[in-house]
Design a protein around this motif. Structure first.
Motif, mmCIF file in Angstrom:
data_model
loop_
_atom_site.group_PDB
_atom_site.id
_atom_site.type_symbol
_atom_site.label_atom_id
_atom_site.label_comp_id
_atom_site.label_asym_id
_atom_site.label_seq_id
_atom_site.Cartn_x
_atom_site.Cartn_y
_atom_site.Cartn_z
ATOM 1 N N VAL A 130 -2.897 9.960 2.570
ATOM 2 C CA VAL A 130 -3.340 8.646 2.672
ATOM 3 C C VAL A 130 -3.059 7.745 1.215
ATOM 4 O O VAL A 130 -2.229 8.393 0.266
ATOM 5 C CB VAL A 130 -5.035 8.557 2.364
ATOM 6 C CG1 VAL A 130 -5.392 9.201 3.800
ATOM 7 C CG2 VAL A 130 -5.400 9.469 1.334
ATOM 8 N N ASP A 131 -3.111 6.556 1.199
ATOM 9 C CA ASP A 131 -2.651 5.539 0.152
ATOM 10 C C ASP A 131 -3.531 6.028 -1.041
ATOM 11 O O ASP A 131 -4.768 6.542 -1.293
ATOM 12 C CB ASP A 131 -2.889 4.163 0.479
ATOM 13 C CG ASP A 131 -4.429 3.933 0.707
ATOM 14 O OD1 ASP A 131 -5.187 3.597 -0.026
ATOM 15 O OD2 ASP A 131 -4.837 4.148 1.744
ATOM 16 N N ASP A 132 -2.707 5.749 -2.470
ATOM 17 C CA ASP A 132 -3.450 6.146 -3.543
ATOM 18 C C ASP A 132 -3.232 5.060 -4.676
ATOM 19 O O ASP A 132 -3.683 4.951 -5.657
ATOM 20 C CB ASP A 132 -2.978 7.340 -4.312
ATOM 21 C CG ASP A 132 -1.474 7.495 -4.313
ATOM 22 O OD1 ASP A 132 -0.761 6.596 -4.561
ATOM 23 O OD2 ASP A 132 -0.790 8.813 -3.823
ATOM 24 N N ASN A 133 -2.421 4.139 -4.070
ATOM 25 C CA ASN A 133 -1.936 2.883 -5.030
ATOM 26 C C ASN A 133 -1.925 1.535 -3.966
ATOM 27 O O ASN A 133 -1.019 1.429 -2.947
ATOM 28 C CB ASN A 133 -0.866 2.832 -5.882
ATOM 29 C CG ASN A 133 -1.112 3.595 -7.053
ATOM 30 O OD1 ASN A 133 -1.665 2.816 -7.916
ATOM 31 N ND2 ASN A 133 -0.745 4.784 -7.364
ATOM 32 N N ALA A 134 -2.683 0.519 -4.282
ATOM 33 C CA ALA A 134 -2.626 -0.654 -3.426
ATOM 34 C C ALA A 134 -2.695 -1.806 -4.280
ATOM 35 O O ALA A 134 -3.740 -1.985 -5.306
ATOM 36 C CB ALA A 134 -3.415 -0.650 -2.131
ATOM 37 N N VAL A 135 -1.785 -2.842 -4.072
ATOM 38 C CA VAL A 135 -1.858 -4.195 -4.549
ATOM 39 C C VAL A 135 -2.358 -5.290 -3.349
ATOM 40 O O VAL A 135 -1.247 -5.450 -2.521
ATOM 41 C CB VAL A 135 -1.244 -4.619 -5.702
ATOM 42 C CG1 VAL A 135 -1.285 -6.034 -6.054
ATOM 43 C CG2 VAL A 135 -1.081 -3.631 -6.734
ATOM 44 N N CYS A 136 -3.284 -6.147 -3.394
ATOM 45 C CA CYS A 136 -3.485 -7.087 -2.464
ATOM 46 C C CYS A 136 -3.580 -8.582 -2.812
ATOM 47 O O CYS A 136 -3.992 -8.741 -4.033
ATOM 48 C CB CYS A 136 -4.651 -6.565 -1.646
ATOM 49 S SG CYS A 136 -5.205 -5.308 -1.041
ATOM 50 N N VAL B 184 0.905 -1.291 -0.001
ATOM 51 C CA VAL B 184 -0.104 0.016 -0.062
ATOM 52 C C VAL B 184 0.903 1.197 -0.036
ATOM 53 O O VAL B 184 1.673 1.366 0.880
ATOM 54 C CB VAL B 184 -0.718 0.006 1.236
ATOM 55 C CG1 VAL B 184 -1.940 1.206 1.160
ATOM 56 C CG2 VAL B 184 -1.780 -1.396 1.385
ATOM 57 N N GLU B 185 0.695 2.118 -1.046
ATOM 58 C CA GLU B 185 1.602 3.271 -1.173
ATOM 59 C C GLU B 185 0.905 4.514 -1.507
ATOM 60 O O GLU B 185 -0.194 4.423 -1.741
ATOM 61 C CB GLU B 185 2.504 2.917 -2.299
ATOM 62 C CG GLU B 185 3.414 1.755 -2.390
ATOM 63 C CD GLU B 185 4.535 1.940 -1.431
ATOM 64 O OE1 GLU B 185 5.128 3.028 -1.158
ATOM 65 O OE2 GLU B 185 4.923 0.747 -0.699
ATOM 66 N N THR B 186 1.612 5.667 -0.935
ATOM 67 C CA THR B 186 1.269 7.003 -1.486
ATOM 68 C C THR B 186 2.281 7.579 -2.320
ATOM 69 O O THR B 186 3.396 7.688 -2.146
ATOM 70 C CB THR B 186 1.291 7.768 -0.362
ATOM 71 O OG1 THR B 186 0.253 7.305 0.933
ATOM 72 C CG2 THR B 186 0.569 9.253 -0.704
ATOM 73 N N SER B 187 1.938 7.345 -3.597
ATOM 74 C CA SER B 187 2.924 7.783 -4.812
ATOM 75 C C SER B 187 2.433 8.756 -5.781
ATOM 76 O O SER B 187 3.142 9.140 -6.692
ATOM 77 C CB SER B 187 3.386 6.377 -5.401
ATOM 78 O OG SER B 187 2.320 5.824 -5.930
ATOM 79 N N ALA B 188 1.068 8.640 -5.881
ATOM 80 C CA ALA B 188 0.573 9.445 -7.161
ATOM 81 C C ALA B 188 0.121 11.071 -6.881
ATOM 82 O O ALA B 188 -0.112 11.950 -7.892
ATOM 83 C CB ALA B 188 -0.529 8.823 -7.970
ATOM 84 N N LYS B 189 -0.376 11.227 -5.691
ATOM 85 C CA LYS B 189 -0.857 12.425 -5.132
ATOM 86 C C LYS B 189 -0.078 13.217 -4.196
ATOM 87 O O LYS B 189 0.372 12.935 -3.097
ATOM 88 C CB LYS B 189 -2.496 12.114 -4.520
ATOM 89 C CG LYS B 189 -3.202 11.258 -5.211
ATOM 90 C CD LYS B 189 -3.848 11.991 -6.711
ATOM 91 C CE LYS B 189 -4.494 11.214 -7.292
ATOM 92 N NZ LYS B 189 -4.915 11.642 -8.630
ATOM 93 N N ALA B 190 0.060 14.849 -4.711
ATOM 94 C CA ALA B 190 0.980 15.577 -4.135
ATOM 95 C C ALA B 190 0.037 16.039 -3.055
ATOM 96 O O ALA B 190 -1.254 15.964 -3.169
ATOM 97 C CB ALA B 190 1.372 16.657 -4.726
ATOM 98 N N ASN B 191 0.732 16.208 -1.862
ATOM 99 C CA ASN B 191 -0.142 16.858 -0.473
ATOM 100 C C ASN B 191 -1.174 15.894 -0.104
ATOM 101 O O ASN B 191 -2.077 16.533 0.882
ATOM 102 C CB ASN B 191 -0.667 18.101 -1.041
ATOM 103 C CG ASN B 191 0.365 18.996 -1.165
ATOM 104 O OD1 ASN B 191 1.471 19.319 -0.823
ATOM 105 N ND2 ASN B 191 0.045 19.844 -2.382
#
Length: 341
Positions: free
Chosen positions: A217-223, A207-214
């Motif tokens: 919370v998470d914006d990309n997750a793979v489960c 679970v990552e926060t990689s796409a949204k500045a400021n």
């Protein structure tokens, strides 16, 4: 028959595009109250529907005329507002995710049981025509044993949808608690549970926060999820699908492959191992994209549960089970361990 008098708590985009129109088209409903901390939003809808406007939800709940409410607030308020409404004797339709913890979810369920009022969680994927048909196909055994799946729910992000744009509460961990996993992923955990008729017992996730500045919370997750009988598969939830929305699910089974919402022309496709195939065009899935604002049937089922005095199809217990999968995925990402659900 006496009409159900409804109040809307939270007048942002989910209320504007889903709850309010669906209540308005329901012959058993009168919308009598709106509440939002931004007074202008509540008053605008109140003027449109000849209803009362509030800025404090506790005052709305004191209105004895109101039979039921929709809770369309930021995620952190779902549990406290829903519990207060149930204790005030109102039926509750609460947006997803239903809560920020198992403890909150259990408190909501307890409040519903103690009050004798209905509690429904706003998961709409079960009511999509292709998904309803897919469940019947899986139940029939037509595909044989289900081995695996992959499912995804992604779009360009809530800033394209939220009433507050890029300044939306969706990006604030204090108010949202969870990002794409709670906004989109929990819809898919609910759908998968519904389709396979089993609970998930283990989860592993990145679970990552990689796409949204400021954003906090998470914006990309793979489960990776595993069910009771050993069905394994992947679930992706993302706010970075900038070329368009993906809301597809694919099952790999003993007798073939079933694709749901994975083709622009056919909402359900089955390619059988023996060479036969089926193509079904069952109508567009509900989407945030332009011209895709169709009836989710969530309000219809909620109101029917009240009128017919029956358990809502996505009751509090169902909402909690879908939430538990997401909470396990978050724990897995944090601990770098497979988590037992």
């Amino acid at each position: 028959m006496t009409r159900i008098k409804v109040g809307i708590i939270g007048c942002g985009s989910i209320a504007k595009h889903r709850h309010i129109p669906e209540y308005a088209m329901n012959d058993n409903v009168d919308i009598v109250a709106f509440c939002d901390i931004i007074a202008a939003r509540a008053h605008a809808f109140a003027d449109q529907y000849n209803a009362k406007a509030y800025v404090d939800y506790t005052e709305l709940l004191e209105n004895e005329e109101i039979d039921a409410v929709s809770v369309c607030t930021p995620n952190s308020l779902h549990a406290p507002v829903s519990i207060a409404a149930l204790k005030a004797g109102k039926h509750v339709l609460c947006e997803k995710p239903m809560a920020t913890s198992n403890e909150e979810a259990e408190a909501m369920i307890a409040a519903a049981n103690e009050s004798g009022k209905k509690l429904m969680i706003g998961h709409n994927q079960r009511f999509v025509a292709s998904h309803a048909k897919a469940r019947s196909i899986i139940e029939s055994g037509e595909l044989g044993k289900i081995y695996s799946f992959r499912t995804a729910f992604g779009h360009g992000g809530p800033e394209q949808w939220s009433a507050d744009g890029e300044h939306s509460w969706f990006f604030d961990k204090e108010r949202a608690f969870i990002g794409a996993m709670g906004d989109l992923g929990v819809h898919k955990t609910d759908l998968l549970r519904f389709l396979i008729g089993e609970e998930f017992v283990e989860a592993a996730a990145f679970v990552e926060t990689s796409a949204k500045a400021n954003s906090t919370v998470d914006d990309n997750a793979v489960c990776i999820l595993k069910s009771e009988s050993g069905i394994i598969g992947t679930l992706a939830a993302s706010w970075s699908y900038n070329g368009g929305e993906d809301n597809s699910t694919v099952f790999y089974a003993e007798k073939g492959i079933m694709r749901l919402e994975d083709d622009p022309d056919y909402s359900l496709i089955i390619d059988y191992k023996n060479g036969n195939s089926e193509r079904h065009s069952l109508g567009a899935i509900q989407s945030n994209e332009e011209d895709q604002q169709t009836d989710t049937h969530v309000v219809e089922h909620f109101i029917n549960s009240i009128v017919e005095d029956k358990t809502p199809p996505v009751c509090g217990n169902e909402g909690k089970k879908s939430l538990e999968v997401i909470l396990a995925a978050l724990e897995s990402s944090e601990t770098k361990q497979i988590v037992r659900i």
